[in-house]
Design a protein around this motif. Structure first.
Motif, PDB file in Angstrom:
ATOM      1  N   VAL A  23      46.823 -10.833 -14.222  1.00 52.51           N
ATOM      2  CA  VAL A  23      46.724 -12.289 -14.237  1.00 52.51           C
ATOM      3  C   VAL A  23      45.248 -12.677 -14.141  1.00 52.51           C
ATOM      4  O   VAL A  23      44.537 -12.217 -13.244  1.00 52.51           O
ATOM      5  N   ALA A  25      42.595 -15.983 -13.910  1.00 54.02           N
ATOM      6  CA  ALA A  25      42.543 -17.390 -13.537  1.00 54.02           C
ATOM      7  C   ALA A  25      41.091 -17.783 -13.302  1.00 54.02           C
ATOM      8  O   ALA A  25      40.198 -16.926 -13.230  1.00 54.02           O
ATOM      9  N   LYS A  57      45.708 -20.503 -13.836  1.00 52.46           N
ATOM     10  CA  LYS A  57      45.764 -19.392 -14.794  1.00 52.46           C
ATOM     11  C   LYS A  57      45.200 -19.803 -16.151  1.00 52.46           C
ATOM     12  O   LYS A  57      45.290 -20.964 -16.564  1.00 52.46           O
ATOM     13  N   LYS A  98      45.557 -10.003  -9.447  1.00 46.89           N
ATOM     14  CA  LYS A  98      45.079 -11.265 -10.007  1.00 46.89           C
ATOM     15  C   LYS A  98      43.577 -11.344  -9.844  1.00 46.89           C
ATOM     16  O   LYS A  98      43.035 -11.056  -8.777  1.00 46.89           O
TER      17      LYS A  98
END
Length: 325
Positions: A23, A25, A57, A98
């Motif tokens: 992920v 972001a 995101k 992330k």
């Protein structure tokens, strides 16, 4: 502390068992000075019941700088211009790891307002209060870097950007004047992507080679923002080859007005442009500038943040390539 950030976000699987970044972001640590007090902006997210920075995101077709600007706009209703890059943080999520990239962003006039969905409350507070309130310990890393930059008088900056024109039609298939060689179909799409990326720093001035492929690269941004334009013959390939010192002088002149500016030129002129910028930065940052041909890909951008207190020292360097379909 001088910093460099890269625009690359691709992450390959690790063979050593380390988590894979799944992920991406981006967000911003917005700051202001009110009644001589330095403050940062925190948001409260009801879904998680936490205090954090505006972030979110990446969307398909975005670069991370675009994501940061969009998320601040959506969550707190402010248009921002990105400042120095701050540390990228990582933390585990269900799908893996992330990565969140942050920038500083000075707020001058805009009044933030919670969107009422993702954000239900806002708070301007001191860095010390923010450190206590932040729910995720890793969010303190960009805050510490922001404070360090402030203490080193390197937080107030303005952006100076260097753009290589988008992809042009091949020289081999062009029989007319070199200055009239237009963008290829891919280049026209890249020019639109360049516009979106430039909006993260919103240069008020554009200094460009008068050759068509440079002007066409910058036109979507100029038409969108009304930025002032100056065409300079010294930035063309031909004039750079004859008199590179004049090209270097154009780079020096970018520092004169102390305001956000973008320069667009050609691949053969980039070594001169980068060498001149290198005179305004530390050895560490200078070593991070591209040194091998082609220096930048078509449409790629280097972003230098210039210290607004002396208007001559570059304190951070980033490099981003617009989304390319």
């Amino acid at each position: 502390m001088p910093r460099r950030a890269s625009g690359k976000t691709a992450q390959l699987p690790h063979d050593d068992g380390r988590p894979v970044i799944t992920v991406y972001a981006a967000g911003a640590v917005c700051w202001r000075i009110k009644k001589e007090k330095f403050q940062v902006l925190l948001i409260h997210r009801p879904r998680y019941g936490d205090w954090s920075w505006p972030k979110g995101k990446i969307d398909p077709g975005e670069t991370l700088p675009e994501t940061a600007v969009r998320e601040v706009r959506e969550e707190v209703g402010m248009e921002i211009r990105l400042g120095i890059p701050l540390p990228t943080i990582h933390y585990p999520v269900n799908s893996g790891l992330k990565e969140v990239r942050y920038w500083a962003a000075q707020v001058v006039k805009a009044k933030p307002q919670a969107d009422g969905k993702e954000v239900d409350s806002l708070l301007w507070c001191s860095p010390e209060e923010a450190a206590e309130l932040l729910s995720n310990p890793t969010d303190r890393e960009p805050l510490r870097a922001l404070e360090e930059a402030r203490q080193n008088a390197a937080l107030q900056t303005w952006p100076l950007l260097v753009v290589r024109h988008a992809k042009a039609k091949p020289r081999s298939s062009w029989t007319r004047a070199e200055g009239d060689r237009p963008l290829a179909a891919t280049g026209l799409r890249q020019a639109l992507a360049v516009k979106e990326l430039l909006l993260a720093w919103r240069p008020r001035r554009v200094v460009t080679s008068p050759w068509l492929r440079c002007v066409a690269t910058m036109s979507p941004y100029i038409k969108s923002t009304g930025a002032k334009v100056k065409v300079v013959d010294a930035l063309t390939e031909a004039n750079h080859k004859r008199q590179p010192k004049k090209t270097a002088a154009v780079v020096d002149s970018l520092f004169d007005k102390h305001s956000p500016v973008a320069l667009c030129t050609h691949r053969p002129a980039l070594p001169t442009v980068l060498a001149r910028l290198g005179r305004h930065m530390s050895e560490e940052l200078r070593a991070a500038l591209p040194t091998a041909d082609p220096y930048l890909s078509p449409g790629e951008i280097i972003i230098c943040q210039v210290n607004a207190l002396d208007n001559a020292t570059i304190v951070s360097v980033e490099q981003y390539r617009p989304y390319d379909d």
